[in-house]
Design an enzyme around this catalytic site. Structure first.
Site, PDB file in Angstrom:
ATOM      1  N   ASP A  78       1.129  -1.008   0.079  1.00  0.00           N
ATOM      2  CA  ASP A  78      -0.064  -0.574  -0.076  1.00  0.00           C
ATOM      3  C   ASP A  78       1.162   1.153   0.050  1.00  0.00           C
ATOM      4  OD1 ASP A  78      -1.874  -1.178  -0.039  1.00  0.00           O
ATOM      5  OD2 ASP A  78      -2.984  -0.844   1.576  1.00  0.00           O
ATOM      6  N   CYS A 119       0.961  -8.085   4.648  1.00  0.00           N
ATOM      7  CA  CYS A 119       0.877  -6.726   5.074  1.00  0.00           C
ATOM      8  C   CYS A 119      -0.897  -6.890   3.817  1.00  0.00           C
ATOM      9  CB  CYS A 119       1.855  -5.984   3.725  1.00  0.00           C
ATOM     10  SG  CYS A 119       3.543  -5.836   4.542  1.00  0.00           S
ATOM     11  N   ASP A 120      -1.221  -5.628   4.976  1.00  0.00           N
ATOM     12  CA  ASP A 120      -3.361  -5.220   4.552  1.00  0.00           C
ATOM     13  C   ASP A 120      -3.792  -6.027   4.151  1.00  0.00           C
ATOM     14  OD1 ASP A 120      -0.182  -3.049   3.815  1.00  0.00           O
ATOM     15  OD2 ASP A 120      -2.287  -2.499   4.877  1.00  0.00           O
ATOM     16  N   LYS A 121      -4.593  -6.445   2.844  1.00  0.00           N
ATOM     17  CA  LYS A 121      -5.161  -6.924   2.545  1.00  0.00           C
ATOM     18  C   LYS A 121      -4.996  -8.180   2.167  1.00  0.00           C
ATOM     19  CE  LYS A 121      -4.810  -3.336   1.537  1.00  0.00           C
ATOM     20  NZ  LYS A 121      -4.948  -2.124   2.197  1.00  0.00           N
ATOM     21  N   CYS A 191       4.658  -2.271   8.760  1.00  0.00           N
ATOM     22  CA  CYS A 191       5.746  -0.587   8.636  1.00  0.00           C
ATOM     23  C   CYS A 191       5.242  -0.412  10.167  1.00  0.00           C
ATOM     24  CB  CYS A 191       4.514   0.723   7.970  1.00  0.00           C
ATOM     25  SG  CYS A 191       5.237   0.028   6.507  1.00  0.00           S
ATOM     26  N   GLU A 442      -6.998   4.928  -0.220  1.00  0.00           N
ATOM     27  CA  GLU A 442      -6.260   5.275   0.816  1.00  0.00           C
ATOM     28  C   GLU A 442      -6.226   6.245   0.567  1.00  0.00           C
ATOM     29  OE1 GLU A 442      -4.874   1.363   3.439  1.00  0.00           O
ATOM     30  OE2 GLU A 442      -3.917   2.584   2.481  1.00  0.00           O
ATOM     31  N   SER A 468      -5.397   4.940   5.389  1.00  0.00           N
ATOM     32  CA  SER A 468      -4.455   3.994   5.672  1.00  0.00           C
ATOM     33  C   SER A 468      -4.422   4.549   7.390  1.00  0.00           C
ATOM     34  CB  SER A 468      -2.716   4.422   5.721  1.00  0.00           C
ATOM     35  OG  SER A 468      -1.964   3.726   5.977  1.00  0.00           O
TER      36      SER A 468
END
Length: 553
Positions: A78, A119-121, A191, A442, A468
């Site tokens: 992202d 990460c993320d999705k 992150c 985002e 985000s």
């Protein structure tokens, strides 16, 4: 065994010959076959090291008597996709990941699966696949990044994004920019703050699909490799006991996840992903339920971007088991839920304790008596909107100001960097929702620019897109219905007054109802052109952000 479909009996002579082409022995073919879903790639810092995690998982599987088979899943960073057309492909990758895992596990009927996201999705996409397949499954993430340091202060990727606005406003020097660029992200891992990746890895652990430590053990710590080996061994126990994802993901375990979410002040993206996970399990999370849980849950942990601490600090403070122990003291969680340890939550947290009461606070000195997220309602968001209120400055909890209207993120960024946004404004970014984007980008770039310019104490941003987990400030997203679906956000005009009242969960367009009705009567939503391909198919199939932006059944 499920894998007998592809290896047992006289009709499977050709299948066994193909397995032997892989170098497998008869003994390895006889053993349970375990799929290892590895989302490693070389462009996401959080995924760079996942081959090391996968090798540790394989070692654990073999130690416990199984035969591992690794196959890939895609992933979008992202941070790198942020602020350009690439961000349209971030959320939509969730459904693709779920579909691709389902394809692999049905075409090759593994006995069980170990998922390696970070990460993320990627995390919710894999969970959705696990729930569809409902065979024994366990998750082990790659772990969070360590923070960077600059002038004696911890840094995360938030500092790098906010440096854009600070540099544009001449608030920092070129040397400072260089230092932040070089040292805010010091190495591999998701992150370092409580952004979406770490939020979802924490949710995975709380729900019970990951071992204790899954959400917080740093990527570079040897404990992460040991955890991966334990996950490889544990999947064999889950297979023996017949414990499957739908035994673990229940209404009670989802309640636990939402409660921990509020105590941690997680990313607003959890309000997209947890309902989508529930949907995959045949369950439902209503936005009203989220507010009820938030009202009764104290905000006990404040990590970057809302506070100075990072995931590594939470790990050292006792991690999520210690947080759950604290929440259990107040009777806020269900401790009889089964987890991938093979034990209940109560058994998992029996002997843990909080090691740092400044990182994991008590109810008596909580950051606030209620949770870090809030759902807002009103004529602007009849189906709801979401804000990370734990990252909103006190002076912005109630705000009223004139609308500055933009039909894309790019238009908004140009106005911010061009100095055309002033104190008191309410920025409106529309046609960035699931259908309108399409893909629900985002808005980290504009919120970071606002913060970097020092306007986060006087300017709000509302959008039918999303944010985000690294965003902070009065950033209100997921406004539903979105503009592309005929939502009220689509008829806002420049200068209209907008009222934000986070403590009372209100978001209102302060325009006479008769005028609103007249505007609605003549409103025709715009539709951005998109190329043939996944974006076009996604636009046709995706539902509202209020339902998790899942595909229509």
């Amino acid at each position: 065994m499920r894998s007998d479909q592809m290896k047992k009996g006289i009709t499977r002579i050709p299948h066994r010959s193909l397995f032997k082409a892989l170098g497998l022995t008869d003994e390895e073919i006889r053993r349970p076959m375990i799929g290892i879903v590895n989302s490693q790639n070389d462009i996401i810092p959080g995924h760079l090291h996942l081959d090391d995690i996968a090798e540790a998982v394989k070692a654990g599987v073999r130690m416990a008597g199984g035969t591992p088979f690794q196959f890939p899943a895609i992933g979008v960073c992202d941070g790198i996709a942020m602020g350009h057309e690439g961000m349209k492909y971030s959320l939509i990758s969730r459904e693709h990941i779920a579909d691709s895992v389902e394809i692999m596990a049905m075409a090759h009927p593994f006995d069980a699966l170990v998922f390696i996201p970070n990460c993320d999705k990627i995390v919710p996409g894999m969970i959705m696949a696990a729930l569809r397949l409902n065979i024994p499954s366990i998750f082990v993430s790659g772990g969070p990044m360590m923070p960077g340091y600059f002038n004696g202060k911890k840094m995360t990727v938030t500092d790098a994004f906010e440096a854009v606005g600070a540099a544009g406003a001449n608030k920092i020097s070129k040397n400072d920019v260089s230092e932040i660029e070089n040292y805010s992200c010091p190495g591999c891992g998701s992150c370092a703050g409580m952004f979406t990746a770490n939020s979802m890895n924490c949710m995975t652990e709380i729900i019970g699909l990951g071992l204790p430590g899954n959400g917080t053990v740093p990527a570079v710590n040897a404990a992460r490799i040991r955890l991966a080996k334990e996950a490889g061994m544990k999947i064999m126990e889950l297979l023996e006991k017949g414990i499957c994802p739908r035994d673990i993901v229940t209404n009670d375990s989802l309640h636990n996840a939402l409660t921990a979410d509020m105590a941690l002040g997680c990313s607003t993206n959890t309000v997209l992903h947890l309902p989508a996970i529930a949907h995959a399990a045949g369950l439902k999370i209503n936005l009203e339920d989220i507010n009820k849980i938030s009202k009764s849950t104290p905000h006990l942990v404040k990590l970057s971007p809302a506070g100075p601490d990072c995931l590594s600090d939470l790990w050292q403070a006792g991690g999520l088991p210690a947080l759950m122990k604290e929440l259990d003291e107040y009777g806020l969680v269900h401790t009889d839920c089964i987890t991938v340890t093979g034990r209940t939550v109560a058994e998992n947290i029996k002997d843990v304790f909080v090691r740092d009461s400044e990182v994991i606070r008590t109810r008596e000195n909580a950051y606030s008596p209620d949770g870090g997220l809030a759902i807002l309602w009103g004529n602007l968001a009849p189906e709801g909107a979401v804000v990370k209120k734990g990252a909103v400055l006190p002076e912005m909890m109630v705000h009223r100001g004139p609308a500055r209207v933009f039909n894309s993120e790019e238009e908004c960024i140009d106005a911010i960097m061009g100095g055309r946004i002033v104190a008191g404004d309410v920025i409106v970014v529309r046609y960035e929702g699931p259908k309108g984007g399409p893909g629900m980008r985002e808005m980290l770039a504009p919120t970071s620019a606002i913060a970097g310019m020092g306007l986060d104490n006087s300017v709000a941003l509302i959008t039918d897109g999303r944010f985000s987990g690294a965003s902070r400030g009065a950033s209100i997203g997921h406004i539903s219905p979105e503009a592309a679906a005929g939502g009220i956000i689509g008829i806002i005009e420049e200068g209209d007054m907008i009222s934000i009242d986070i403590p009372n969960n209100k978001l209102e367009l302060l325009v006479d109802e008769k005028i609103i009705s007249e505007r609605k009567a003549r409103f025709v939503p715009a539709e951005k052109p998109v190329p043939d391909g996944y974006l076009k198919r996604y636009r046709k199939m995706v539902t509202s952000a209020s339902t998790g932006a899942v595909f229509a059944d």
